[in-house]
Scaffold this motif. Structure first.
Motif, mmCIF file in Angstrom:
data_model
loop_
_atom_site.group_PDB
_atom_site.id
_atom_site.type_symbol
_atom_site.label_atom_id
_atom_site.label_comp_id
_atom_site.label_asym_id
_atom_site.label_seq_id
_atom_site.Cartn_x
_atom_site.Cartn_y
_atom_site.Cartn_z
ATOM 1 N N VAL A 93 0.839 -1.203 0.000
ATOM 2 C CA VAL A 93 0.000 0.000 0.000
ATOM 3 C C VAL A 93 0.875 1.254 0.000
ATOM 4 C CG1 VAL A 93 -1.687 1.331 1.334
ATOM 5 C CG2 VAL A 93 -1.969 -1.139 1.075
ATOM 6 N N ALA A 94 1.928 1.250 0.836
ATOM 7 C CA ALA A 94 2.828 2.408 0.887
ATOM 8 C C ALA A 94 3.502 2.631 -0.461
ATOM 9 C CB ALA A 94 3.869 2.217 1.991
ATOM 10 N N ALA A 95 3.917 1.552 -1.122
ATOM 11 C CA ALA A 95 4.572 1.681 -2.423
ATOM 12 C C ALA A 95 3.618 2.271 -3.457
ATOM 13 C CB ALA A 95 5.083 0.315 -2.887
ATOM 14 N N LYS A 96 2.366 1.840 -3.415
ATOM 15 C CA LYS A 96 1.374 2.377 -4.356
ATOM 16 C C LYS A 96 1.153 3.867 -4.107
ATOM 17 C CE LYS A 96 -3.139 1.389 -6.349
ATOM 18 N NZ LYS A 96 -2.647 1.295 -7.716
ATOM 19 N N GLU A 97 1.099 4.268 -2.856
ATOM 20 C CA GLU A 97 0.888 5.686 -2.534
ATOM 21 C C GLU A 97 2.109 6.519 -2.916
ATOM 22 O OE1 GLU A 97 -1.083 9.113 -1.315
ATOM 23 O OE2 GLU A 97 -1.789 7.128 -1.886
ATOM 24 N N ARG A 98 3.311 5.990 -2.673
ATOM 25 C CA ARG A 98 4.529 6.713 -3.085
ATOM 26 C C ARG A 98 4.524 6.941 -4.587
ATOM 27 N NH1 ARG A 98 7.022 3.365 0.539
ATOM 28 N NH2 ARG A 98 7.586 1.932 -1.128
ATOM 29 N N GLU A 99 4.177 5.905 -5.334
ATOM 30 C CA GLU A 99 4.176 6.042 -6.793
ATOM 31 C C GLU A 99 3.123 7.053 -7.228
ATOM 32 O OE1 GLU A 99 5.254 5.865 -10.660
ATOM 33 O OE2 GLU A 99 6.376 5.194 -8.900
ATOM 34 N N ALA A 100 1.961 7.058 -6.582
ATOM 35 C CA ALA A 100 0.928 8.053 -6.918
ATOM 36 C C ALA A 100 1.438 9.471 -6.662
ATOM 37 C CB ALA A 100 -0.341 7.785 -6.116
ATOM 38 N N CYS A 101 2.152 9.663 -5.556
ATOM 39 C CA CYS A 101 2.703 10.989 -5.249
ATOM 40 C C CYS A 101 3.775 11.375 -6.262
ATOM 41 C CB CYS A 101 3.290 10.998 -3.839
ATOM 42 S SG CYS A 101 2.050 10.842 -2.534
ATOM 43 N N ALA A 102 4.630 10.423 -6.623
ATOM 44 C CA ALA A 102 5.676 10.706 -7.603
ATOM 45 C C ALA A 102 5.064 11.066 -8.951
ATOM 46 C CB ALA A 102 6.611 9.513 -7.729
ATOM 47 N N ARG A 103 3.953 10.428 -9.292
ATOM 48 C CA ARG A 103 3.307 10.730 -10.568
ATOM 49 C C ARG A 103 2.703 12.132 -10.579
ATOM 50 N NH1 ARG A 103 0.716 5.165 -12.967
ATOM 51 N NH2 ARG A 103 2.673 4.015 -12.905
ATOM 52 N N VAL A 104 2.303 12.634 -9.413
ATOM 53 C CA VAL A 104 1.850 14.026 -9.333
ATOM 54 C C VAL A 104 3.002 14.951 -9.724
ATOM 55 C CG1 VAL A 104 1.095 15.853 -7.770
ATOM 56 C CG2 VAL A 104 0.044 13.587 -7.637
ATOM 57 N N CYS A 105 4.191 14.648 -9.220
ATOM 58 C CA CYS A 105 5.377 15.434 -9.593
ATOM 59 C C CYS A 105 5.658 15.301 -11.082
ATOM 60 C CB CYS A 105 6.594 14.985 -8.794
ATOM 61 S SG CYS A 105 6.480 15.284 -7.031
ATOM 62 N N ASP A 106 5.584 14.071 -11.600
ATOM 63 C CA ASP A 106 5.814 13.854 -13.028
ATOM 64 C C ASP A 106 4.844 14.681 -13.868
ATOM 65 O OD1 ASP A 106 7.786 11.981 -12.406
ATOM 66 O OD2 ASP A 106 6.457 10.255 -12.721
ATOM 67 N N ALA A 107 3.584 14.699 -13.451
ATOM 68 C CA ALA A 107 2.575 15.449 -14.204
ATOM 69 C C ALA A 107 2.871 16.938 -14.168
ATOM 70 C CB ALA A 107 1.178 15.170 -13.647
ATOM 71 N N SER A 108 3.352 17.425 -13.023
ATOM 72 C CA SER A 108 3.669 18.856 -12.944
ATOM 73 C C SER A 108 4.853 19.192 -13.836
ATOM 74 C CB SER A 108 3.931 19.279 -11.499
ATOM 75 O OG SER A 108 5.126 18.727 -11.014
ATOM 76 N N VAL A 109 5.792 18.255 -13.969
ATOM 77 C CA VAL A 109 6.917 18.459 -14.882
ATOM 78 C C VAL A 109 6.399 18.604 -16.307
ATOM 79 C CG1 VAL A 109 8.925 17.326 -15.937
ATOM 80 C CG2 VAL A 109 8.653 17.304 -13.460
ATOM 81 N N GLY A 110 5.530 17.674 -16.705
ATOM 82 C CA GLY A 110 4.979 17.735 -18.058
ATOM 83 C C GLY A 110 4.203 19.009 -18.312
ATOM 84 N N GLU A 111 3.399 19.413 -17.353
ATOM 85 C CA GLU A 111 2.605 20.633 -17.511
ATOM 86 C C GLU A 111 3.506 21.862 -17.556
ATOM 87 O OE1 GLU A 111 -0.908 22.896 -17.956
ATOM 88 O OE2 GLU A 111 -0.397 20.806 -18.303
ATOM 89 N N TRP A 112 4.544 21.869 -16.719
ATOM 90 C CA TRP A 112 5.462 23.009 -16.690
ATOM 91 C C TRP A 112 6.169 23.152 -18.034
ATOM 92 C CZ3 TRP A 112 5.630 27.021 -13.703
ATOM 93 C CH2 TRP A 112 6.748 27.834 -13.689
ATOM 94 N N LEU A 113 6.614 22.039 -18.593
ATOM 95 C CA LEU A 113 7.266 22.092 -19.907
ATOM 96 C C LEU A 113 6.281 22.544 -20.976
ATOM 97 C CD1 LEU A 113 9.496 18.904 -19.930
ATOM 98 C CD2 LEU A 113 10.242 21.285 -19.792
ATOM 99 N N ARG A 114 5.051 22.066 -20.896
ATOM 100 C CA ARG A 114 4.035 22.448 -21.875
ATOM 101 C C ARG A 114 3.801 23.950 -21.860
ATOM 102 N NH1 ARG A 114 -1.118 23.515 -22.568
ATOM 103 N NH2 ARG A 114 -1.685 23.468 -20.378
ATOM 104 N N LEU A 115 3.887 24.534 -20.674
ATOM 105 C CA LEU A 115 3.651 25.977 -20.539
ATOM 106 C C LEU A 115 4.917 26.787 -20.775
ATOM 107 C CD1 LEU A 115 1.331 25.926 -17.392
ATOM 108 C CD2 LEU A 115 0.669 26.300 -19.782
#
Length: 93
Positions: free
Chosen positions: A45-67
């Protein structure tokens, strides 16, 4: 959040004994030796939550580059994602 199916799949992966009907199955006395399974389940469960949090960061990277954002902020967001994922590697060691 996790679906009931995801939770059950993790419980099975952790070693909780399920019968063919998908129900927890104890031994002849109805007992389940669950200490190790609970520890593994918690780690999954902890690993799944860590990955979900990391993906939030990944998404912000993609959005930041897009902008058209700078690479300085990109580096910080990527470092956060890497650090979140590294927590699991440290815990497994």
């Amino acid at each position: 959040s996790m679906t009931p199916e995801e939770i059950t799949a993790m419980a099975k992966e952790a070693g909780f004994p399920f019968n063919k009907y998908g129900l927890l199955q104890g031994d002849d006395d109805g007992e389940i030796d669950a200490d190790a399974a609970f520890a593994i389940f918690a780690a999954l469960v902890a690993a799944k939550e860590r990955e979900a949090c990391a993906r939030v960061c990944d998404a912000s990277v993609g959005e930041w580059l897009r902008l058209g954002g700078s690479h300085h902020e990109l580096t910080e967001a990527q470092m956060l994602a890497d650090e979140i994922r590294a927590r699991g590697q440290r815990e497994a060691a």
